[in-house]
Design a protein around this motif. Structure first.
Motif, PDB file in Angstrom:
ATOM      1  N   TYR A 266       0.948  -1.192   0.174  1.00  0.00           N
ATOM      2  CA  TYR A 266       0.060   0.059   0.065  1.00  0.00           C
ATOM      3  C   TYR A 266       0.968   1.295   0.128  1.00  0.00           C
ATOM      4  O   TYR A 266       1.955   1.143   0.687  1.00  0.00           O
ATOM      5  N   GLU A 268       0.483   5.841  -0.367  1.00  0.00           N
ATOM      6  CA  GLU A 268      -0.313   6.898  -0.597  1.00  0.00           C
ATOM      7  C   GLU A 268       0.425   7.872  -1.561  1.00  0.00           C
ATOM      8  O   GLU A 268       1.447   8.272  -1.384  1.00  0.00           O
ATOM      9  N   SER A 301     -10.352  12.265  -2.780  1.00  0.00           N
ATOM     10  CA  SER A 301      -9.338  11.897  -1.661  1.00  0.00           C
ATOM     11  C   SER A 301      -9.878  10.430  -1.205  1.00  0.00           C
ATOM     12  O   SER A 301     -11.212  10.181  -1.188  1.00  0.00           O
ATOM     13  N   GLU A 302      -8.889   9.875  -0.901  1.00  0.00           N
ATOM     14  CA  GLU A 302      -9.151   8.254  -0.431  1.00  0.00           C
ATOM     15  C   GLU A 302      -9.326   7.192  -1.296  1.00  0.00           C
ATOM     16  O   GLU A 302      -9.536   6.098  -0.881  1.00  0.00           O
ATOM     17  N   LYS A 303      -9.634   7.549  -2.653  1.00  0.00           N
ATOM     18  CA  LYS A 303      -9.932   6.720  -3.631  1.00  0.00           C
ATOM     19  C   LYS A 303      -8.612   5.811  -3.769  1.00  0.00           C
ATOM     20  O   LYS A 303      -7.489   6.076  -3.852  1.00  0.00           O
ATOM     21  N   LEU A 304      -8.717   4.445  -3.937  1.00  0.00           N
ATOM     22  CA  LEU A 304      -7.808   3.470  -4.017  1.00  0.00           C
ATOM     23  C   LEU A 304      -7.643   2.750  -5.616  1.00  0.00           C
ATOM     24  O   LEU A 304      -8.866   2.341  -6.035  1.00  0.00           O
ATOM     25  N   ARG A 306      -5.741   0.072  -7.906  1.00  0.00           N
ATOM     26  CA  ARG A 306      -5.171  -1.371  -7.696  1.00  0.00           C
ATOM     27  C   ARG A 306      -4.507  -1.621  -8.980  1.00  0.00           C
ATOM     28  O   ARG A 306      -4.774  -1.487  -9.971  1.00  0.00           O
ATOM     29  N   TYR A 324      -1.599  -1.285  -3.958  1.00  0.00           N
ATOM     30  CA  TYR A 324      -2.925  -0.374  -3.703  1.00  0.00           C
ATOM     31  C   TYR A 324      -2.105   0.828  -3.559  1.00  0.00           C
ATOM     32  O   TYR A 324      -1.783   1.274  -2.639  1.00  0.00           O
ATOM     33  N   CYS A 325      -2.856   1.964  -4.455  1.00  0.00           N
ATOM     34  CA  CYS A 325      -2.447   3.257  -4.224  1.00  0.00           C
ATOM     35  C   CYS A 325      -3.615   4.102  -3.821  1.00  0.00           C
ATOM     36  O   CYS A 325      -4.514   4.292  -4.548  1.00  0.00           O
ATOM     37  N   LYS A 326      -3.380   4.715  -2.618  1.00  0.00           N
ATOM     38  CA  LYS A 326      -4.506   5.755  -2.258  1.00  0.00           C
ATOM     39  C   LYS A 326      -4.323   7.072  -2.512  1.00  0.00           C
ATOM     40  O   LYS A 326      -3.138   7.543  -2.373  1.00  0.00           O
ATOM     41  N   SER A 328      -4.276  11.118  -2.235  1.00  0.00           N
ATOM     42  CA  SER A 328      -4.590  12.235  -1.362  1.00  0.00           C
ATOM     43  C   SER A 328      -4.534  13.392  -2.071  1.00  0.00           C
ATOM     44  O   SER A 328      -3.426  13.803  -2.542  1.00  0.00           O
TER      45      SER A 328
END
Length: 373
Positions: A266, A268, A301-304, A306, A324-326, A328
């Motif tokens: 993971y 961000e 924001s916070e969308k993930l 894959r 997984y890249c979130k 910000s």
């Protein structure tokens, strides 16, 4: 101070399967790892406590002893970092030898031979080395067989002689009322032999403190808490007994970008306000290089996002994890007067569009109106 219950330390039930124990340990170990909590003594102590609990509950034999005898059945003094003797220098069989040996005559082999203690080495690895595999050199201090007397403890040219107290048996029988109890011989301490002329190098112990450099091949995909066993690289046995094993326990260093959860990674990624609103393409790092992600317009924001197959290859079954890249969304800072004016005009334009441009905000305002009237 009373020791905490190991099941409570890991937050698992007493009948929890091994997989749940490992999962709980990984989660808590990552949270309280000293690298993530620098100069936090409470986190460091918690991490040591977690290690001690996991060492016992992840081993079927030790867990059985703990379930039956509690802390008396195991030794939880082993701490985090560096090197120590597994189970506090005693094997599981040695513990029961101490408890029941005096009654049933267990503990040592014929001739006073003892298997050497297992050792444990705490190896800190970078995420990259854990994922791709590596060969590392470690230096292990341990008790080794004395080269002068070859482990006999006697001066060269002499030999240990049979103990007169026990007749070379290592055990003596004591009569207590109606019971006849067999105990370890107090004269030779169960060896069955005594050294009358001790070796000058080891002072009659048969073993000397030494340090050995070992090459450890770390397989690709190892995770926090995994162990690598090096057979016969533990402490030398006593009285000609076999050497113990060395267990290298893996601990992962905190990474600057990625957080690992089993086989998945993971991260961000900061995205500019304009890119999030209008869409675009973003370059993100992976452990194999760089990859591109398409950011659709209106991304929040916070969308993930894959990226399949960009995680860690499982060390046991070869399955490939994901990355997984979130998102910000970064709010602009240090704005000039002109930029502020432009944003005010943009805000007026967006507000004129209402829910068309800001559906979440409009929905929130409607909820407030219905709540307060």
């Amino acid at each position: 101070m009373a020791k905490k219950d190991y099941y409570e330390v890991l937050g698992v039930a007493r009948n929890a399967p091994e997989a749940d124990v490992k999962k709980a340990y990984r989660r808590l170990a990552m949270k309280h790892h000293p690298d993530r909590n620098p100069e936090d003594k409470a986190a460091e102590e918690k991490f040591k406590e977690l290690q001690a609990a996991y060492e016992v509950l992840s081993d079927a034999s030790k867990r059985a002893a703990y379930d039956q005898f509690g802390h008396a059945g195991v030794d939880s003094s082993a701490g985090a970092g560096g090197f120590h003797t597994a189970a506090g220098g005693a094997n599981f069989s040695d513990i029961f030898g101490d408890v029941f040996g005096d009654i049933f005559g267990g503990g040592r082999r014929a001739g006073g031979a003892f298997r050497g203690s297992d050792l444990r080495y705490s190896l800190e690895l970078s995420l990259e080395d854990a994922v791709k595999g590596a060969t590392v050199q470690i230096r292990v201090p341990k008790l080794d067989t004395c080269a002068t007397c070859h482990g006999s403890g006697a001066k060269p040219g002499t030999k240990p002689v049979a103990c007169r107290t026990c007749g070379g048996q290592g055990q003596v029988r004591m009569q207590q009322g109606f019971f006849s109890i067999q105990q370890t011989c107090p004269a030779c301490h169960g060896q069955g032999k005594v050294v009358s002329d001790p070796c000058a190098t080891c002072r009659g112990q048969g073993r000397v403190q030494s340090a050995k450099t070992l090459s450890v091949k770390v397989p690709a995909g190892v995770d926090e808490g995994d162990q690598i066993r090096l057979a016969s690289e533990g402490e030398a046995g006593e009285g000609g007994g076999p050497a113990g094993d060395l267990y290298v326990q893996v601990h992962l260093k905190a990474h600057a970008i990625f957080r690992r959860d089993h086989d998945d990674l993971y991260c961000e990624m900061p995205v500019s306000f304009v890119t999030a609103a209008m869409g675009g393409e973003l370059e993100v790092p992976t452990l194999d290089g760089r990859a591109s992600i398409k950011i659709p317009s209106g991304t929040q924001s916070e969308k993930l996002f894959r990226l399949r197959g960009k995680g860690v290859r499982n060390v046991r079954n070869g399955a490939q994890g994901d990355l997984y890249c979130k998102v910000s969304v970064e709010t602009p800072v240090n704005l000039s007067a002109e930029q502020k004016d432009m944003l005010h005009r943009l805000d007026d334009s967006l507000r004129a569009g209402g829910a068309k441009h800001s559906p979440r905000e409009s929905s929130w305002v409607d909820k407030l109106k219905s709540l307060f009237g």
